[in-house]
Design a protein around this motif. Sequence first.
Motif, PDB file in Angstrom:
ATOM      1  N   UNK A 133     167.558  78.323 130.141  1.00 44.82           N
ATOM      2  CA  UNK A 133     167.619  78.741 128.745  1.00 44.82           C
ATOM      3  C   UNK A 133     168.380  80.036 128.554  1.00 44.82           C
ATOM      4  N   UNK A 134     167.832  81.122 129.083  1.00 45.48           N
ATOM      5  CA  UNK A 134     168.481  82.417 128.938  1.00 45.48           C
ATOM      6  C   UNK A 134     168.148  83.135 127.643  1.00 45.48           C
ATOM      7  N   UNK A 135     167.149  82.647 126.901  1.00 47.68           N
ATOM      8  CA  UNK A 135     166.740  83.306 125.664  1.00 47.68           C
ATOM      9  C   UNK A 135     165.773  84.441 125.993  1.00 47.68           C
ATOM     10  N   UNK A 136     165.738  85.452 125.131  1.00 45.40           N
ATOM     11  CA  UNK A 136     164.770  86.534 125.312  1.00 45.40           C
ATOM     12  C   UNK A 136     163.364  86.015 125.021  1.00 45.40           C
ATOM     13  N   UNK A 137     162.387  86.653 125.602  1.00 40.92           N
ATOM     14  CA  UNK A 137     161.000  86.254 125.357  1.00 40.92           C
ATOM     15  C   UNK A 137     160.640  86.431 123.880  1.00 40.92           C
ATOM     16  N   UNK A 196     172.167  82.373 116.843  1.00 38.90           N
ATOM     17  CA  UNK A 196     171.633  83.317 117.820  1.00 38.90           C
ATOM     18  C   UNK A 196     172.228  83.044 119.201  1.00 38.90           C
ATOM     19  N   UNK A 197     172.283  81.770 119.574  1.00 39.72           N
ATOM     20  CA  UNK A 197     172.795  81.398 120.890  1.00 39.72           C
ATOM     21  C   UNK A 197     174.264  81.793 121.049  1.00 39.72           C
ATOM     22  N   UNK A 198     175.058  81.600 119.987  1.00 37.46           N
ATOM     23  CA  UNK A 198     176.474  81.962 120.053  1.00 37.46           C
ATOM     24  C   UNK A 198     176.666  83.460 120.266  1.00 37.46           C
ATOM     25  N   UNK A 199     175.800  84.254 119.674  1.00 35.56           N
ATOM     26  CA  UNK A 199     175.955  85.709 119.726  1.00 35.56           C
ATOM     27  C   UNK A 199     175.274  86.352 120.933  1.00 35.56           C
ATOM     28  N   UNK A 200     174.489  85.575 121.662  1.00 33.37           N
ATOM     29  CA  UNK A 200     173.800  86.139 122.826  1.00 33.37           C
ATOM     30  C   UNK A 200     174.171  85.423 124.118  1.00 33.37           C
TER      31      UNK A 200
END
Length: 429
Positions: A133-137, A196-200
């Motif tokens: 994933x790689x998303x922040x908690x 959000x995914x595009x910018x992070x």
Amino acid sequence: MEMAIVLFVALFVFLFLSAPIYVALTAASLITMFFFGDYSLSAVMQRIFGGMDKFALMSLPFYVIAADIMTVGGMSKKIVDFVNVAMGSFCGSLAVVTQGASMFFGALSGSSPATVVAIGSMMYPRLTSESEGGYSKKFAAGLIASSGAVAILIPPSITFIIYGATTGVSIAALFAGGLGAGLVFGVLIMTYSYYYALNHHVVVGNRVSGLQLLKAAKDASWSLGVPVIIVGGISAGVFTPTEAAGFSVVYALFVCVFIYRELPLSKLLLALKTSAVTIGQLMILLGTACLFGWVLTVSFFPQILASIMTETITSKYTMLFIVNIMFLVAGMFVDGGAAIMILAPLIFIPIVKLGVDPVHLGVVLVTNLSIGMFTPPFGLNLFVARSVTGLSLGEIYRSVLPFILISVIALVIVTYIPVVSMVFVSLMS
């Protein structure tokens, strides 16, 4: 008026003392009855029983049982796997999968906290994984808490059943209206997740072949049949909502026992036990809310309020704005069903007289309450997400703020562009 003041003060005192809602409703009613009239205790039991003895509520236990059977019988996992394969090959796909799976699971369970637990337990570790994933908690927690809220909009919704039983509005029409609102809610969250995914620079999902997609669809086809049976059957006139609820139980048992073979007797007993507890909680809440509503009615407060609102507010748009504020705040503190039973009778007649469709009103109210499910300080999904993610309550509070903003935009669309929620009602008609 004094009677109504004592009733509400007593209610909020008991809620502040952390008394269960049904205790607060009953105690406030009894205290008010004691001070303002010579009421028989037999009237108390009659009102409580009358609140549960409604034809519209016959479908509620069946939907609860069906949802619990589907959860323990593996149907929810099949849906998550299918959504993951179908949507899992672009930037931000895992977050979009989480929202999509929540929408499908909402069609199975009708319960927002259950959706947070079922989907969050599976998706949170994947969302926060560096390799997958790689998303922040923080983002993952906010997504899980907010995406679960769509469950009370997507039919079959227990909150819509309670609204229909309270106001006499068609539950089938409410289900159709909730479908449109739920799609708006879900699409906006998905759009924000993609942004959000595009910018992070999160991990891009793996592409899947047509064969893999076909296999996932085949495995989940029996699970995907549930919303088709419920919504399609009701819309086509094949079932009433009550008949659809009973059929969904039989269907869930058949699929989980004979198709997926993941429902041994021990799991079935667990599902029935969970259902019995849930149904008992809902029924006692409905009964005590009916008692509270009766005491409120004999205080003449609803009539006075309706008269004031009708005389001072002549625009239905202004009235809808006030109602939105009222139910957004209510959703932060009490369960959606309780908020409907306490507040809906107060505003129903004045706002319908201004030209608001009763079905559209129900969709607006439930959309507010879905946002309240994850709005601080006491949104129930916040505490459920805390147990799923292991984050502190303060971190959960901060994580949901962007999603609250997105959800309010969805609320404005649903409120002031009625065709969004009413299009499926028109098609059903």
